[in-house]
Design a protein around this motif. Structure first.
Motif, PDB file in Angstrom:
ATOM      1  N   GLY A  69       6.352 -11.985  -5.548  1.00  0.00           N
ATOM      2  CA  GLY A  69       8.278 -12.397  -6.157  1.00  0.00           C
ATOM      3  C   GLY A  69       9.131 -11.038  -6.808  1.00  0.00           C
ATOM      4  O   GLY A  69       7.989 -10.653  -7.150  1.00  0.00           O
ATOM      5  N   ILE A  70       9.632 -11.025  -5.831  1.00  0.00           N
ATOM      6  CA  ILE A  70      10.600 -10.047  -7.132  1.00  0.00           C
ATOM      7  C   ILE A  70      10.868  -9.581  -8.740  1.00  0.00           C
ATOM      8  O   ILE A  70      10.491  -9.220  -8.645  1.00  0.00           O
ATOM      9  N   ALA A  71      10.799 -11.329  -8.695  1.00  0.00           N
ATOM     10  CA  ALA A  71      10.675 -10.991 -10.600  1.00  0.00           C
ATOM     11  C   ALA A  71       9.618 -10.449 -10.883  1.00  0.00           C
ATOM     12  O   ALA A  71      10.239  -9.733 -11.692  1.00  0.00           O
ATOM     13  N   THR A  72       8.561 -10.265 -10.241  1.00  0.00           N
ATOM     14  CA  THR A  72       7.352  -9.682 -10.912  1.00  0.00           C
ATOM     15  C   THR A  72       7.008  -8.859 -10.874  1.00  0.00           C
ATOM     16  O   THR A  72       6.902  -7.587 -11.644  1.00  0.00           O
ATOM     17  N   VAL A  73       8.206  -7.536 -10.159  1.00  0.00           N
ATOM     18  CA  VAL A  73       8.191  -6.738  -9.334  1.00  0.00           C
ATOM     19  C   VAL A  73       8.491  -6.002 -10.746  1.00  0.00           C
ATOM     20  O   VAL A  73       8.482  -4.722 -11.170  1.00  0.00           O
ATOM     21  N   TYR A  74       9.529  -6.710 -11.235  1.00  0.00           N
ATOM     22  CA  TYR A  74      10.721  -6.216 -11.875  1.00  0.00           C
ATOM     23  C   TYR A  74      10.337  -6.548 -13.623  1.00  0.00           C
ATOM     24  O   TYR A  74       9.764  -5.566 -14.385  1.00  0.00           O
ATOM     25  N   ARG A  75       9.029  -7.604 -13.675  1.00  0.00           N
ATOM     26  CA  ARG A  75       8.976  -7.948 -14.733  1.00  0.00           C
ATOM     27  C   ARG A  75       7.331  -6.174 -14.960  1.00  0.00           C
ATOM     28  O   ARG A  75       6.965  -5.998 -16.244  1.00  0.00           O
ATOM     29  N   THR A  76       6.670  -6.257 -13.450  1.00  0.00           N
ATOM     30  CA  THR A  76       6.094  -5.295 -13.867  1.00  0.00           C
ATOM     31  C   THR A  76       6.337  -3.980 -14.543  1.00  0.00           C
ATOM     32  O   THR A  76       5.656  -3.281 -14.642  1.00  0.00           O
ATOM     33  N   LEU A  77       6.967  -3.618 -13.503  1.00  0.00           N
ATOM     34  CA  LEU A  77       8.236  -2.300 -13.703  1.00  0.00           C
ATOM     35  C   LEU A  77       8.373  -2.011 -14.693  1.00  0.00           C
ATOM     36  O   LEU A  77       8.313  -1.029 -15.648  1.00  0.00           O
ATOM     37  N   SER A  78       8.724  -2.963 -15.643  1.00  0.00           N
ATOM     38  CA  SER A  78       9.632  -3.124 -17.120  1.00  0.00           C
ATOM     39  C   SER A  78       8.340  -2.551 -18.226  1.00  0.00           C
ATOM     40  O   SER A  78       8.340  -1.892 -18.852  1.00  0.00           O
ATOM     41  N   LEU A  79       7.103  -3.351 -17.959  1.00  0.00           N
ATOM     42  CA  LEU A  79       6.063  -3.600 -18.321  1.00  0.00           C
ATOM     43  C   LEU A  79       5.474  -1.814 -17.993  1.00  0.00           C
ATOM     44  O   LEU A  79       5.441  -0.711 -19.145  1.00  0.00           O
ATOM     45  N   LEU A  80       5.629  -1.692 -17.325  1.00  0.00           N
ATOM     46  CA  LEU A  80       4.283  -0.217 -17.101  1.00  0.00           C
ATOM     47  C   LEU A  80       5.737   1.489 -17.445  1.00  0.00           C
ATOM     48  O   LEU A  80       5.089   2.542 -18.244  1.00  0.00           O
ATOM     49  N   GLU A  81       7.103   0.862 -17.500  1.00  0.00           N
ATOM     50  CA  GLU A  81       8.214   2.037 -17.786  1.00  0.00           C
ATOM     51  C   GLU A  81       7.555   1.230 -19.626  1.00  0.00           C
ATOM     52  O   GLU A  81       7.613   2.848 -20.056  1.00  0.00           O
ATOM     53  N   ASP A  82       7.651   0.759 -20.009  1.00  0.00           N
ATOM     54  CA  ASP A  82       7.532   0.417 -21.548  1.00  0.00           C
ATOM     55  C   ASP A  82       6.666   1.450 -22.018  1.00  0.00           C
ATOM     56  O   ASP A  82       6.121   1.469 -23.383  1.00  0.00           O
ATOM     57  N   SER A  83       4.990   1.451 -20.929  1.00  0.00           N
ATOM     58  CA  SER A  83       4.171   1.714 -22.033  1.00  0.00           C
ATOM     59  C   SER A  83       4.398   3.473 -21.222  1.00  0.00           C
ATOM     60  O   SER A  83       3.242   4.481 -21.110  1.00  0.00           O
ATOM     61  N   ASP A  84       5.366   4.341 -20.480  1.00  0.00           N
ATOM     62  CA  ASP A  84       5.325   5.268 -20.119  1.00  0.00           C
ATOM     63  C   ASP A  84       4.575   5.573 -18.894  1.00  0.00           C
ATOM     64  O   ASP A  84       3.688   6.711 -18.910  1.00  0.00           O
ATOM     65  N   MET A  85       3.655   4.561 -18.523  1.00  0.00           N
ATOM     66  CA  MET A  85       3.003   5.206 -17.206  1.00  0.00           C
ATOM     67  C   MET A  85       4.048   4.706 -16.290  1.00  0.00           C
ATOM     68  O   MET A  85       3.743   5.704 -15.064  1.00  0.00           O
ATOM     69  N   VAL A  86       5.403   4.725 -15.540  1.00  0.00           N
ATOM     70  CA  VAL A  86       5.826   4.773 -15.239  1.00  0.00           C
ATOM     71  C   VAL A  86       8.109   5.550 -14.840  1.00  0.00           C
ATOM     72  O   VAL A  86       8.082   4.952 -16.470  1.00  0.00           O
ATOM     73  N   THR A  87       8.337   6.405 -14.925  1.00  0.00           N
ATOM     74  CA  THR A  87       9.234   6.365 -15.604  1.00  0.00           C
ATOM     75  C   THR A  87      10.350   6.326 -14.304  1.00  0.00           C
ATOM     76  O   THR A  87      10.334   5.724 -13.001  1.00  0.00           O
ATOM     77  N   SER A  88      11.883   5.762 -14.944  1.00  0.00           N
ATOM     78  CA  SER A  88      12.533   5.065 -13.944  1.00  0.00           C
ATOM     79  C   SER A  88      13.924   6.242 -13.774  1.00  0.00           C
ATOM     80  O   SER A  88      14.139   6.619 -14.807  1.00  0.00           O
ATOM     81  N   LEU A  89      14.029   5.840 -13.060  1.00  0.00           N
ATOM     82  CA  LEU A  89      15.373   7.248 -12.644  1.00  0.00           C
ATOM     83  C   LEU A  89      16.599   6.759 -11.392  1.00  0.00           C
ATOM     84  O   LEU A  89      16.298   6.370 -11.031  1.00  0.00           O
ATOM     85  N   SER A  90      17.976   7.106 -11.342  1.00  0.00           N
ATOM     86  CA  SER A  90      18.931   6.721 -10.972  1.00  0.00           C
ATOM     87  C   SER A  90      19.643   7.444 -10.507  1.00  0.00           C
ATOM     88  O   SER A  90      20.586   7.882 -11.794  1.00  0.00           O
ATOM     89  N   PHE A  91      19.619   7.734  -9.418  1.00  0.00           N
ATOM     90  CA  PHE A  91      20.590   9.202  -8.999  1.00  0.00           C
ATOM     91  C   PHE A  91      21.644   8.736  -8.540  1.00  0.00           C
ATOM     92  O   PHE A  91      20.992   7.949  -7.293  1.00  0.00           O
TER      93      PHE A  91
END
Lengths: 160, 160
Positions: A69-91
């Motif tokens: 589900g898309i919700a899981t994608v959002y939740r996992t991305l937030s998790l990874l971002e909070d842990s600095d494993m991924v970075t979010s960029l918005s161009f």
DNA sequence: GTCGCTGCAAAGTCTTTGCAGAGAG
DNA sequence: CTCTCTGCAAAGACTTTGCAGCGAC
């Protein structure tokens, strides 16, 4: 388009990432699920900056059986971002894009005529950036830089 | 941070901006309304990068009699952006921020925790960029650069 | 078994759009 | 006068959240 990386090396690098992720989960009393693994894997194997939607789409395509589900994608991305494993960029465009923080750094120079993209890294710029961040009181995490111009082939075409 | 500008000079600068805006409207058969003027004025007089919401709030505060709607703010910002009079920035934090494009060129350093944005210009980086473009055979047109990090206040918060 | 995770759908945000009356040219 | 603008509210787009059953540990 996608840079070919030696298989063995890629596996080693990915395994490192994966075990870091597992450790992170363990440390926080969280569980390692197939969905989370697949999301990490897709982030790793994609050379693009992914939006939650494109990432979800990719997963649906490669692992239709999971019906993620898309919700899981959002939740996992937030998790990874909070842990600095991924970075979010918005161009400019709407919606954030995500990328793994672990990848090699490089910048882009883009031809405004034909869209060709070259990559580069310049140590002098890198070090100036550190200095600027320092002067402004920031702890630098990363940066992104794009130069826009006209590439050699397009210049030649224009002269004709 | 915010350069103090002599009042007379500021007025001259603002009047230039205003007449450019009027010209733009005229050229496109659009009308010069009080709401549009106030939006331009607020963008000019604010040293911050404004979100549509904060801009709307500012206007409500300074010109409560106008009872300006948020939709008008969005519509005017789009108009100004399409005409390159303002630039939209969308970094990490949610929602775009806008700044007047007429201002001098500068790059941005963005806090990934709170979304605070500082501006800077570094001549060395600017000249390195020209050199890189040259080496790669490009004729440089423009560039955009963002540094991401953690700002002073957020660093302090994290230590607590 | 326990307790966190997931998909689904509903609820939130932020932004855009349709409309009828207001106002600039 | 004409035709664009505006405020309002409804509609959209993108994210987050509540819930009940599922699955990792």
């Amino acid at each position: 388009m996608s840079a070919h990386t030696d298989f063995t090396e890629r596996t080693v690098e990915y395994n490192k990432l994966l075990s870091d992720f597992k450790q992170l989960l363990r440390d926080n009393g969280l569980k390692f699920t197939i969905q989370r693994e697949v999301i990490l894997e897709m982030l790793y194997s994609s050379d693009e900056h992914l939006t939650p939607e494109s990432l979800h789409h990719l997963i649906q395509e490669k692992h239709p059986d999971l019906n993620t589900g898309i919700a899981t994608v959002y939740r996992t991305l937030s998790l990874l971002e909070d842990s600095d494993m991924v970075t979010s960029l918005s161009f400019g465009a709407q919606g954030k894009k995500y990328e793994l923080g672990a990848k090699d750094h490089h910048d882009h120079i883009i031809c405004t005529k034909c869209g060709a993209i070259s990559e580069f890294v310049d140590d002098e710029i890198e070090s100036r950036q550190k200095k600027i961040a320092e002067e402004l009181g920031f702890i630098i995490q990363e940066h992104s830089m794009q130069i826009y111009g006209i590439c050699q082939p397009c210049q030649t075409k224009m002269k004709k």
